[in-house]
Design an enzyme around this catalytic site. Structure first.
Site, PDB file in Angstrom:
ATOM      1  N   CYS A 132      -2.861   4.096   0.186  1.00  0.00           N
ATOM      2  CA  CYS A 132      -2.122   2.723   0.542  1.00  0.00           C
ATOM      3  C   CYS A 132      -0.759   3.645  -0.480  1.00  0.00           C
ATOM      4  O   CYS A 132       0.234   3.621  -0.791  1.00  0.00           O
ATOM      5  CB  CYS A 132      -1.224   1.782  -0.697  1.00  0.00           C
ATOM      6  SG  CYS A 132      -3.280   1.279  -0.514  1.00  0.00           S
ATOM      7  N   HIS A 272       4.334  -0.546  -4.332  1.00  0.00           N
ATOM      8  CA  HIS A 272       3.494  -1.150  -3.706  1.00  0.00           C
ATOM      9  C   HIS A 272       3.161  -2.446  -3.416  1.00  0.00           C
ATOM     10  O   HIS A 272       3.133  -2.966  -4.794  1.00  0.00           O
ATOM     11  CB  HIS A 272       2.371   0.143  -4.284  1.00  0.00           C
ATOM     12  CG  HIS A 272       1.235  -0.809  -3.160  1.00  0.00           C
ATOM     13  ND1 HIS A 272       1.281  -0.762  -1.437  1.00  0.00           N
ATOM     14  CD2 HIS A 272      -0.282  -0.589  -3.108  1.00  0.00           C
ATOM     15  CE1 HIS A 272      -0.328  -1.123  -1.104  1.00  0.00           C
ATOM     16  NE2 HIS A 272      -0.711  -1.113  -1.862  1.00  0.00           N
ATOM     17  N   ASN A 302       0.166  -6.888   1.429  1.00  0.00           N
ATOM     18  CA  ASN A 302      -0.206  -5.476   1.355  1.00  0.00           C
ATOM     19  C   ASN A 302      -1.611  -4.473   3.029  1.00  0.00           C
ATOM     20  O   ASN A 302      -1.579  -4.818   3.236  1.00  0.00           O
ATOM     21  CB  ASN A 302      -1.806  -5.683   0.797  1.00  0.00           C
ATOM     22  CG  ASN A 302      -1.977  -3.925   0.186  1.00  0.00           C
ATOM     23  OD1 ASN A 302      -1.429  -3.071   0.291  1.00  0.00           O
ATOM     24  ND2 ASN A 302      -2.993  -3.036  -1.051  1.00  0.00           N
TER      25      ASN A 302
END
Ligand SMILES: CC(C)(COP(=O)(O)OP(=O)(O)OC[C@H]1O[C@@H](n2cnc3c(N)ncnc32)[C@H](O)[C@@H]1OP(=O)(O)O)[C@@H](O)C(=O)NCCC(=O)NCCS
Length: 345
Positions: A132, A272, A302
């Site tokens: 990520c 994030h 996500n």
């Protein structure tokens, strides 16, 4: 500037004497697949509820790519939008850095597949795996090439088809993730400081918190590995949660300190987009006002390496960010990896 005017911020790169050269984001673009998977849809797939997912994560829906739609396709759409916004032609691109944990296949790199799809045949191309955190790692790599005058125009992409590695029988993980892509064209732009600093970090001692056991040299695909569900991601949710907040806070504070600014100077904080509770806890620890935080995870879940890139594109296209504003990107992911970047828009 008058000698008595205090500078707006410190450019940490200035001491390296880049002779006025900057690395700016000339254009951004994003793409998400059209299919929406809602929490109500998930209720029909695993033992869960909209109420649980909403209160524990903030996610309401996520996008899922079609069976014939791959990471390189999502990446290509996002890249073409970024190129159009930056007014950059394919032949001007000299390097493609594509961050992903879901490449179309182990090799060749998805960056090479994208190079072909956008016709950027002058460009070197490679994939980057920092989970990520990949988009910020990509920005920093691009910046190094631009500041050293190796390249003038670099395309950085974060793209994921996470639906291909999510275990749709595991309620602990399947509610969290989605598919999508975001891209940025980076160039020297004389009227902006651009990317002021990027902090990157990693801690391989915690690689067991979030990983996919199968498909690599340690556990190649066999009938057994498929039967034992080794080709899906696995996660220790609680530990990941705690580490995420701590690492993102530390990275963000380091990035701000390097620029000698405090959080009040940041127009838009783009963390994030993993979990609303992580974003809120991080905002509180950084002393940020809720209106400084950009959140779109309720729509996309996500999307790993694509997450902050998609959010940045939305922040720009909806006018949340104007030229001259300071932006703080903050990421966290498997590895563990983390990062933060301050950008003058
Ligand atoms: C995954 C996460 C949302 C779980 O939230 P949590 O508050 O820690 O929840 P817990 O792990 O305490 O689970 C509580 C209960 O809910 C259950 N549960 C888990 N997923 C569920 C779901 N989708 N629906 C309903 N119940 C669920 C668990 O089984 C557990 O039940 P138990 O107490 O009977 O064992 C949270 O830990 C998280 O967001 N972690 C970070 C994830 C992340 O961001 N990963 C990517 C990093 S890049």
């Amino acid at each position: 500037m008058s000698p008595h005017t205090k500078p707006k911020f410190k450019n940490p790169r200035a001491k390296y004497n880049f002779q006025g050269r900057t690395c700016s984001v000339a254009g951004v673009g994003a793409y998400v697949p059209s299919r929406v998977l809602t929490n109500a849809d998930l209720e029909r797939m695993v033992e869960t509820s909209d109420e649980w997912i909403t209160t524990r994560t903030g996610i309401k829906e996520r996008r899922i790519a079609g069976a014939e739609e791959y990471t390189s396709d999502l990446a290509t759409h996002a890249a073409q939008r970024a190129m159009a916004n930056a007014k950059v032609k394919p032949e001007e691109i000299e390097l493609i850095v594509l961050a992903t944990i879901t490449p179309d296949m182990p090799f060749p790199s998805t960056a090479c597949l994208v190079q072909r799809k956008i016709g950027a045949y002058r460009a070197a191309a490679f994939d980057l795996e920092a989970a990520c955190s990949g988009f910020i790692y990509g920005l920093e790599i691009a910046q190094q090439f631009i500041m050293s005058r190796t390249y003038d125009t670099v395309l950085v992409i974060g793209a994921e088809k996470l639906s291909s590695i999510v275990d749709w029988k595991d309620r602990n993980t399947c509610v969290l993730f989605g598919d999508g892509a975001g891209a940025a064209i980076l160039r020297n732009r004389p009227d902006s400081h651009g990317l002021l600093t990027a902090v990157m970090g990693a801690d391989g001692r915690k690689s067991n918190l979030l990983f996919m056991p199968g498909g690599g040299s340690r556990c190649p695909a066999t009938a057994d590995s498929v039967h034992n569900r080794m080709h899906y991601l696995r996660m220790e949710g609680k530990e990941t949660f705690k580490n995420a907040i701590q690492a993102m806070q530390t990275a963000a504070q380091e990035a701000l300190a390097r620029c000698e600014i405090d959080i009040t100077r940041i127009k838009c904080i783009i963390p994030h987009q993993a979990n609303r509770r992580i974003v809120d806890a991080l905002g509180e620890r950084l002393g940020a006002k809720p209106e400084q935080l950009f959140v779109n995870l309720h729509k996309y879940g996500n999307t790993s390496a694509a997450s902050v890139a998609i959010a940045l594109d939305e922040a720009v296209s909806t006018g949340r960010v104007q030229q001259g504003d300071l932006i703080l990107l903050i990421v966290f992911g498997a590895g563990l990896t983390w990062g933060a970047a301050v950008i003058e828009w």
